[in-house]
Design an enzyme around this catalytic site. Sequence first.
Site, mmCIF file in Angstrom:
data_model
loop_
_atom_site.group_PDB
_atom_site.id
_atom_site.type_symbol
_atom_site.label_atom_id
_atom_site.label_comp_id
_atom_site.label_asym_id
_atom_site.label_seq_id
_atom_site.Cartn_x
_atom_site.Cartn_y
_atom_site.Cartn_z
ATOM 1 N N HIS A 50 0.843 -1.186 0.000
ATOM 2 C CA HIS A 50 0.000 0.000 0.000
ATOM 3 C C HIS A 50 0.879 1.237 0.000
ATOM 4 O O HIS A 50 1.969 1.238 0.568
ATOM 5 C CB HIS A 50 -0.919 0.009 1.220
ATOM 6 C CG HIS A 50 -1.825 -1.176 1.261
ATOM 7 N ND1 HIS A 50 -2.943 -1.270 0.473
ATOM 8 C CD2 HIS A 50 -1.760 -2.339 1.947
ATOM 9 C CE1 HIS A 50 -3.537 -2.430 0.687
ATOM 10 N NE2 HIS A 50 -2.836 -3.103 1.583
ATOM 11 N N ALA A 51 0.419 2.281 -0.643
ATOM 12 C CA ALA A 51 1.059 3.597 -0.685
ATOM 13 C C ALA A 51 2.570 3.533 -0.921
ATOM 14 O O ALA A 51 3.007 3.211 -2.006
ATOM 15 C CB ALA A 51 0.704 4.394 0.550
#
Length: 93
Positions: A15-16
């Site tokens: 994620h991210a």
Amino acid sequence: MAERRVNVGWAEGLHARPASIFVRATTASGVPVTIAKTGGDPVNAASMLAVLGLGAQGGEEIVLASEAEGAEAALDRLAKLVAEGLDELPETV
């Protein structure tokens, strides 16, 4: 087809920031690579949206694959990056 199965080393999963690091490393490899959750459909590993869309969690197994020339070395580097959950793009990728 070359393939590597590896567990996601980032606690927060892909994620991210971890996804960004992974996508940049994939792009820098110059080899077309797909990524998938075990048993799932493969997506383009150089696409931030596709990688985020996988929803791969920390510790979950993913599959990296490529049919291109140079795939073995590229997949080794990417698998190591994912398994170790590195915080920045290594110089050797």
